[in-house]
Design a protein around this motif. Structure first.
Motif, PDB file in Angstrom:
ATOM      1  N   VAL A  52       0.828  -1.261  -0.054  1.00 13.73           N
ATOM      2  CA  VAL A  52       0.032  -0.032  -0.094  1.00 13.73           C
ATOM      3  C   VAL A  52       0.905   1.268   0.027  1.00 13.73           C
ATOM      4  CG1 VAL A  52      -1.613   1.467   1.352  1.00 13.73           C
ATOM      5  CG2 VAL A  52      -1.938  -1.344   1.049  1.00 13.73           C
ATOM      6  N   GLY A  53       0.588   2.012  -0.677  1.00 12.13           N
ATOM      7  CA  GLY A  53       1.261   3.558  -0.950  1.00 12.13           C
ATOM      8  C   GLY A  53       1.089   4.250   0.399  1.00 12.13           C
ATOM      9  N   ARG A  54       2.712   4.797   0.639  1.00  8.52           N
ATOM     10  CA  ARG A  54       2.647   5.458   2.008  1.00  8.52           C
ATOM     11  C   ARG A  54       3.481   6.815   1.811  1.00  8.52           C
ATOM     12  NH1 ARG A  54       2.434   1.760   6.440  1.00  8.52           N
ATOM     13  NH2 ARG A  54       2.659   3.687   7.563  1.00  8.52           N
ATOM     14  N   GLU A  55       2.937   7.615   2.673  1.00  2.15           N
ATOM     15  CA  GLU A  55       3.658   8.963   2.840  1.00  2.15           C
ATOM     16  C   GLU A  55       4.924   8.735   3.643  1.00  2.15           C
ATOM     17  OE1 GLU A  55      -0.045   9.486   1.555  1.00  2.15           O
ATOM     18  OE2 GLU A  55       0.639   8.654   3.486  1.00  2.15           O
ATOM     19  N   LEU A  56       6.005   9.775   3.265  1.00  2.25           N
ATOM     20  CA  LEU A  56       7.211   9.543   3.993  1.00  2.25           C
ATOM     21  C   LEU A  56       7.277   9.985   5.516  1.00  2.25           C
ATOM     22  CD1 LEU A  56       9.464  11.348   1.456  1.00  2.25           C
ATOM     23  CD2 LEU A  56       9.551   8.837   2.063  1.00  2.25           C
ATOM     24  N   THR A  57       7.898   9.348   6.343  1.00  4.97           N
ATOM     25  CA  THR A  57       7.799   9.781   7.772  1.00  4.97           C
ATOM     26  C   THR A  57       9.212  10.037   8.231  1.00  4.97           C
ATOM     27  OG1 THR A  57       8.058   7.432   8.494  1.00  4.97           O
ATOM     28  CG2 THR A  57       5.659   8.336   8.496  1.00  4.97           C
ATOM     29  N   GLY A  58       9.412  11.067   8.739  1.00  9.93           N
ATOM     30  CA  GLY A  58      10.806  11.780   9.159  1.00  9.93           C
ATOM     31  C   GLY A  58      10.813  11.955  10.729  1.00  9.93           C
ATOM     32  N   PHE A  59       9.496  12.514  11.292  1.00  9.29           N
ATOM     33  CA  PHE A  59       9.693  13.034  12.811  1.00  9.29           C
ATOM     34  C   PHE A  59       9.678  11.572  13.558  1.00  9.29           C
ATOM     35  CE2 PHE A  59       8.552  16.646  10.531  1.00  9.29           C
ATOM     36  CZ  PHE A  59       8.954  17.732  11.263  1.00  9.29           C
ATOM     37  N   ILE A  60       8.585  10.650  13.539  1.00  8.98           N
ATOM     38  CA  ILE A  60       8.523   9.488  14.177  1.00  8.98           C
ATOM     39  C   ILE A  60      10.071   8.702  14.203  1.00  8.98           C
ATOM     40  CG2 ILE A  60       7.627   7.099  14.335  1.00  8.98           C
ATOM     41  CD1 ILE A  60       5.052   8.248  12.991  1.00  8.98           C
ATOM     42  N   PRO A  61      10.604   8.252  13.277  1.00 12.95           N
ATOM     43  CA  PRO A  61      11.869   7.692  13.576  1.00 12.95           C
ATOM     44  C   PRO A  61      13.082   8.531  14.296  1.00 12.95           C
ATOM     45  CG  PRO A  61      11.796   8.022  11.221  1.00 12.95           C
ATOM     46  CD  PRO A  61      10.540   8.600  11.782  1.00 12.95           C
TER      47      PRO A  61
END
Length: 381
Positions: free
Chosen positions: A19-28
């Protein structure tokens, strides 16, 4: 039907990778607390102690022990403020219809992945907002995407943070960028030449590098800030170095949390507002002003901006757990935890059975907190 989720777990994980996903930068890049929040009910607070800067005194020899200097220990709080779920209903006829085509398991797995996607995006947006509204200072030009010709902005942000006392060499600092800023960075020639970049990772794999001791990440949830309407406002009473509370008079309009303000006597430093103008006073985030500001100094509210944020992992936290159930359980027929392979977060999936109908729920409870503004800085875009 017992163990329905266990039987379908493989389909859930396969779907999560498709499934397509948006980029996550704050969580990691933030501290993820999945244990300490277990005892906290929604709306309850967890307190953490924070010490102030120490006072240094002259050593004076004497036959009596000094009293010592009294110190004030502050506290900050984090609360579980969100308990959210995606609920997916199914009737027996729905399942028969799907099994006559692509199959219930395939669609079910995709729906679970879409549920995790929606919840992760909400958490990422919460962290992004919490981070930029609690930044110490800012650098860059509002309305202009950074890295147009070089990456000198990274060094400027690093200076803000190390001047504030942030640990610089522990590998825990990240700069989270919008995808627009990330695109500019990728297009810089010196980062695409292996002999100048020190490797071919960016060119060959399209990943962002570590620069100036910061891990560069991208996020689809980088926030856009709309400034307050404040104009012709003056400082009411001189400010000393380290002051965070600003009395204002004259002028008109609003100064909002997240606004970037400068003073006529200190235009080089762009301060981030932590508390909106109310009753003639607004607050700056720690560590406060860096230079003495005279009475009646003009205050300028900066323009709208996109909030790329640099921060240390210890500065920003997300606490999460599964939503609480009563002692002895609820009406769920089955439950399991599923780890999202993209964000690394863990969600609870539960199945509830009714009259010829089933409801599948994907849920999480969470709260976010910026513990230390000193270790957060905004790169304006």
């Amino acid at each position: 039907m017992a163990n329905v989720l266990t039987n379908l777990a493989a389909d859930i994980y396969v779907a999560a990778d498709v499934v397509g996903r948006e980029l996550t930068g704050f969580i990691p890049a933030a501290t993820i607390n999945a244990n300490g929040s277990e005892r906290v009910a929604k709306g309850d607070t967890v307190r953490a102690a924070f010490t102030r800067a120490a006072s240094v005194v002259d050593v004076s020899e004497a036959m009596t022990i000094p009293e010592g200097t009294d110190q004030t220990v502050d506290n900050k709080t984090l609360s579980i403020s969100n308990s959210r779920a995606v609920q997916i209903p199914y009737t027996g006829e729905d399942i028969r219809h799907l099994n006559n085509g692509v199959g219930f398991e395939t669609v079910y797995g995709d729906q679970i992945a879409q549920a995790m996607r929606a919840l992760v995006n909400e958490m990422e947006a919460d962290l992004a907002e919490e981070a930029y509204k609690n930044a110490s200072r800012a650098f860059g030009t509002a309305g202009t995407t950074p890295f147009g010709s070089n990456f000198s902005e990274v060094a400027e942000l690093r200076q803000i943070l190390v001047d504030n006392g942030m640990p610089a060499n522990d590998g825990q600092c990240s700069l989270v960028l919008s995808t627009t800023a990330g695109t500019n960075l990728r297009q810089l020639a010196q980062l695409q030449k292996a002999n100048e970049a020190g490797g071919t990772d960016l060119l060959r794999q399209g990943i962002l590098l570590e620069l100036q001791g910061m891990a560069l990440r991208e996020s689809a949830q980088v926030q856009s800030h709309t400034k307050g309407t404040g104009a012709s406002i003056l400082v009411n009473g001189a400010l000393a170095v380290g002051d965070t509370s600003v009395d204002a008079d004259g002028g008109s309009g609003t100064i909002l949390a997240g606004d970037v303000v400068t003073f006529a006597a200190d235009s080089d430093n762009k301060y981030v507002v932590g508390g909106a103008l109310s009753g003639g006073t607004f607050t700056l985030n720690a560590p406060g002003v860096r230079n003495v500001i005279a009475d009646n100094n003009a205050i300028t509210v900066g323009n709208n901006y996109t909030a790329n944020v640099a921060f240390h992992r210890r500065a920003l936290e997300i606490a999460m757990r599964a939503p609480a159930v009563p002692e002895g359980g609820d009406a769920a027929d089955d439950a399991m935890t599923v780890q999202d392979p993209v964000s690394g977060l863990v969600f609870e999936v539960r199945v509830y059975r009714g009259y010829r109908k089933t409801m599948i729920e994907v849920a999480a409870a969470w709260g976010v907190k910026a513990w230390k503004s000193d270790f957060i800085a905004t790169l304006l875009g």
